[in-house]
Design a protein around this motif. Structure first.
Motif, PDB file in Angstrom:
ATOM      1  N   PRO A  85      -5.667  12.549   5.088  1.00 16.47           N
ATOM      2  CA  PRO A  85      -5.942  13.262   3.837  1.00 16.47           C
ATOM      3  C   PRO A  85      -5.366  12.487   2.652  1.00 16.47           C
ATOM      4  N   ALA A  86      -5.848  12.782   1.465  1.00 12.38           N
ATOM      5  CA  ALA A  86      -5.409  12.082   0.254  1.00 12.38           C
ATOM      6  C   ALA A  86      -3.892  12.162   0.073  1.00 12.38           C
ATOM      7  N   LYS A  87      -3.300  13.281   0.416  1.00  9.43           N
ATOM      8  CA  LYS A  87      -1.854  13.444   0.270  1.00  9.43           C
ATOM      9  C   LYS A  87      -1.098  12.401   1.101  1.00  9.43           C
ATOM     10  N   ASP A  88      -1.580  12.120   2.305  1.00 12.69           N
ATOM     11  CA  ASP A  88      -0.933  11.114   3.152  1.00 12.69           C
ATOM     12  C   ASP A  88      -1.158   9.701   2.611  1.00 12.69           C
ATOM     13  N   LEU A  89      -2.340   9.451   2.067  1.00 10.18           N
ATOM     14  CA  LEU A  89      -2.584   8.137   1.462  1.00 10.18           C
ATOM     15  C   LEU A  89      -1.651   7.925   0.272  1.00 10.18           C
ATOM     16  N   ALA A  90      -1.409   8.972  -0.491  1.00 13.68           N
ATOM     17  CA  ALA A  90      -0.477   8.872  -1.609  1.00 13.68           C
ATOM     18  C   ALA A  90       0.933   8.551  -1.107  1.00 13.68           C
ATOM     19  N   LYS A  91       1.353   9.184  -0.024  1.00 10.51           N
ATOM     20  CA  LYS A  91       2.666   8.887   0.557  1.00 10.51           C
ATOM     21  C   LYS A  91       2.726   7.429   1.029  1.00 10.51           C
ATOM     22  N   TYR A  92       1.647   6.974   1.644  1.00  8.71           N
ATOM     23  CA  TYR A  92       1.595   5.606   2.150  1.00  8.71           C
ATOM     24  C   TYR A  92       1.723   4.593   1.013  1.00  8.71           C
ATOM     25  N   LEU A  93       0.961   4.792  -0.063  1.00  9.53           N
ATOM     26  CA  LEU A  93       1.057   3.864  -1.186  1.00  9.53           C
ATOM     27  C   LEU A  93       2.405   3.975  -1.893  1.00  9.53           C
ATOM     28  N   SER A  94       3.014   5.136  -1.851  1.00  3.14           N
ATOM     29  CA  SER A  94       4.355   5.277  -2.416  1.00  3.14           C
ATOM     30  C   SER A  94       5.368   4.419  -1.659  1.00  3.14           C
ATOM     31  N   LEU A  95       5.170   4.238  -0.363  1.00  3.03           N
ATOM     32  CA  LEU A  95       6.038   3.335   0.402  1.00  3.03           C
ATOM     33  C   LEU A  95       5.889   1.900  -0.086  1.00  3.03           C
ATOM     34  N   TRP A  96       4.650   1.491  -0.366  1.00  2.31           N
ATOM     35  CA  TRP A  96       4.387   0.118  -0.820  1.00  2.31           C
ATOM     36  C   TRP A  96       4.884  -0.121  -2.236  1.00  2.31           C
ATOM     37  N   THR A  97       4.968   0.937  -3.027  1.00  5.86           N
ATOM     38  CA  THR A  97       5.385   0.775  -4.423  1.00  5.86           C
ATOM     39  C   THR A  97       6.815   1.240  -4.663  1.00  5.86           C
ATOM     40  N   ALA A  98       7.558   1.470  -3.601  1.00  6.94           N
ATOM     41  CA  ALA A  98       8.955   1.889  -3.752  1.00  6.94           C
ATOM     42  C   ALA A  98       9.747   0.802  -4.468  1.00  6.94           C
ATOM     43  N   ASP A  99      10.830   1.198  -5.091  1.00  3.62           N
ATOM     44  CA  ASP A  99      11.735   0.247  -5.737  1.00  3.62           C
ATOM     45  C   ASP A  99      12.086  -0.845  -4.723  1.00  3.62           C
ATOM     46  N   PRO A 100      12.043  -2.108  -5.116  1.00  5.42           N
ATOM     47  CA  PRO A 100      12.318  -3.206  -4.176  1.00  5.42           C
ATOM     48  C   PRO A 100      13.653  -3.086  -3.453  1.00  5.42           C
ATOM     49  N   ASP A 101      14.637  -2.462  -4.077  1.00  3.52           N
ATOM     50  CA  ASP A 101      15.948  -2.319  -3.452  1.00  3.52           C
ATOM     51  C   ASP A 101      16.078  -1.047  -2.618  1.00  3.52           C
ATOM     52  N   GLU A 102      15.071  -0.180  -2.708  1.00  4.02           N
ATOM     53  CA  GLU A 102      15.111   1.086  -1.980  1.00  4.02           C
ATOM     54  C   GLU A 102      14.733   0.871  -0.513  1.00  4.02           C
ATOM     55  N   LYS A 103      15.493   1.469   0.378  1.00  2.01           N
ATOM     56  CA  LYS A 103      15.140   1.428   1.790  1.00  2.01           C
ATOM     57  C   LYS A 103      14.059   2.470   2.036  1.00  2.01           C
ATOM     58  N   THR A 104      12.994   2.063   2.691  1.00  6.48           N
ATOM     59  CA  THR A 104      11.951   3.019   3.052  1.00  6.48           C
ATOM     60  C   THR A 104      12.026   3.225   4.554  1.00  6.48           C
ATOM     61  N   PRO A 105      11.555   4.366   5.037  1.00  9.16           N
ATOM     62  CA  PRO A 105      11.680   4.647   6.463  1.00  9.16           C
ATOM     63  C   PRO A 105      10.835   3.735   7.356  1.00  9.16           C
ATOM     64  N   VAL A 106       9.846   3.063   6.795  1.00  9.60           N
ATOM     65  CA  VAL A 106       8.936   2.276   7.616  1.00  9.60           C
ATOM     66  C   VAL A 106       8.860   0.820   7.177  1.00  9.60           C
ATOM     67  N   LEU A 107       8.714   0.587   5.906  1.00 11.48           N
ATOM     68  CA  LEU A 107       8.459  -0.758   5.392  1.00 11.48           C
ATOM     69  C   LEU A 107       9.704  -1.341   4.737  1.00 11.48           C
ATOM     70  N   GLY A 108      10.222  -2.403   5.320  1.00  9.85           N
ATOM     71  CA  GLY A 108      11.362  -3.068   4.717  1.00  9.85           C
ATOM     72  C   GLY A 108      10.949  -3.885   3.502  1.00  9.85           C
ATOM     73  N   ARG A 109      11.924  -4.262   2.727  1.00 13.45           N
ATOM     74  CA  ARG A 109      11.684  -5.026   1.496  1.00 13.45           C
ATOM     75  C   ARG A 109      10.933  -6.324   1.786  1.00 13.45           C
ATOM     76  N   ALA A 110      11.344  -7.067   2.802  1.00 13.13           N
ATOM     77  CA  ALA A 110      10.709  -8.354   3.113  1.00 13.13           C
ATOM     78  C   ALA A 110       9.240  -8.171   3.474  1.00 13.13           C
ATOM     79  N   VAL A 111       8.928  -7.154   4.236  1.00 17.28           N
ATOM     80  CA  VAL A 111       7.528  -6.903   4.618  1.00 17.28           C
ATOM     81  C   VAL A 111       6.711  -6.563   3.382  1.00 17.28           C
ATOM     82  N   ARG A 112       7.249  -5.691   2.533  1.00 23.33           N
ATOM     83  CA  ARG A 112       6.521  -5.299   1.323  1.00 23.33           C
ATOM     84  C   ARG A 112       6.262  -6.501   0.423  1.00 23.33           C
TER      85      ARG A 112
END
Length: 167
Positions: free
Chosen positions: A50-77
């Motif tokens: 659903p669109a809500k999940d896609l928004a969450k997914y893109l929020s992981l990719w656009t997180a602050d570079p120094d922020e730890k995300t539960p799935v995508l590390g800074r180097a991967v992003r």
């Protein structure tokens, strides 16, 4: 992102039919014949979200570079959106199309740091890791047949979003 699934999507009431084949609409069933042959699970097709999940997914990719995300590390992003196809005729990252690629649908108003991804049945999502803006377009490109071309629609949509975000 609990509702996001591969294979058949159980909550059919929230999934639009894709193509109608032999009078039967495909609803919540992977559309790609190759993925269907692989038990409906493939890296290139068959994700229902659903669109809500896609928004969450893109929020992981656009997180602050120094922020730890539960799935995508800074180097991967960072590495995923770098050009990895220098010797090819396209501009691709790891799973992302980059500006200047013939298949890019970002339009011409997003920054050069933007990356995007499209789906055969009409999904289009793009994001810019620097500005941290993103956009999602959900369409049903194949409902009236596979010959429907929506590249221009996608580019115009993303330009309209960019006009609002980058004014």
């Amino acid at each position: 992102m609990v509702p996001t699934r591969h294979r058949e999507f159980v909550a059919l009431r929230i999934i639009a039919a894709t193509e109608v084949i032999n009078g039967q609409p495909k609803v919540g069933i992977v559309h790609d014949e190759n993925a269907e042959a692989m038990d409906k699970v493939a890296g290139h097709a068959g994700v229902f979200a659903p669109a809500k999940d896609l928004a969450k997914y893109l929020s992981l990719w656009t997180a602050d570079p120094d922020e730890k995300t539960p799935v995508l590390g800074r180097a991967v992003r960072q590495r995923a959106v770098l050009l990895h196809t220098e010797m090819a005729h396209g501009r691709r990252g790891w799973g992302w199309v980059l500006p200047g690629d013939p298949q890019s649908v970002t339009g011409d108003l997003w920054p050069q740091s933007t990356a995007g991804h499209t789906g055969f049945t009409g999904t289009s999502c793009i994001f810019d890791p620097i500005s941290r803006h993103w956009a999602i377009l959900l369409t049903n490109r194949v409902h009236f047949g596979r010959q429907t071309e929506i590249g221009d629609l996608r580019r115009r949509f993303h330009n309209a979003v960019a006009q609002t975000l980058f004014e």
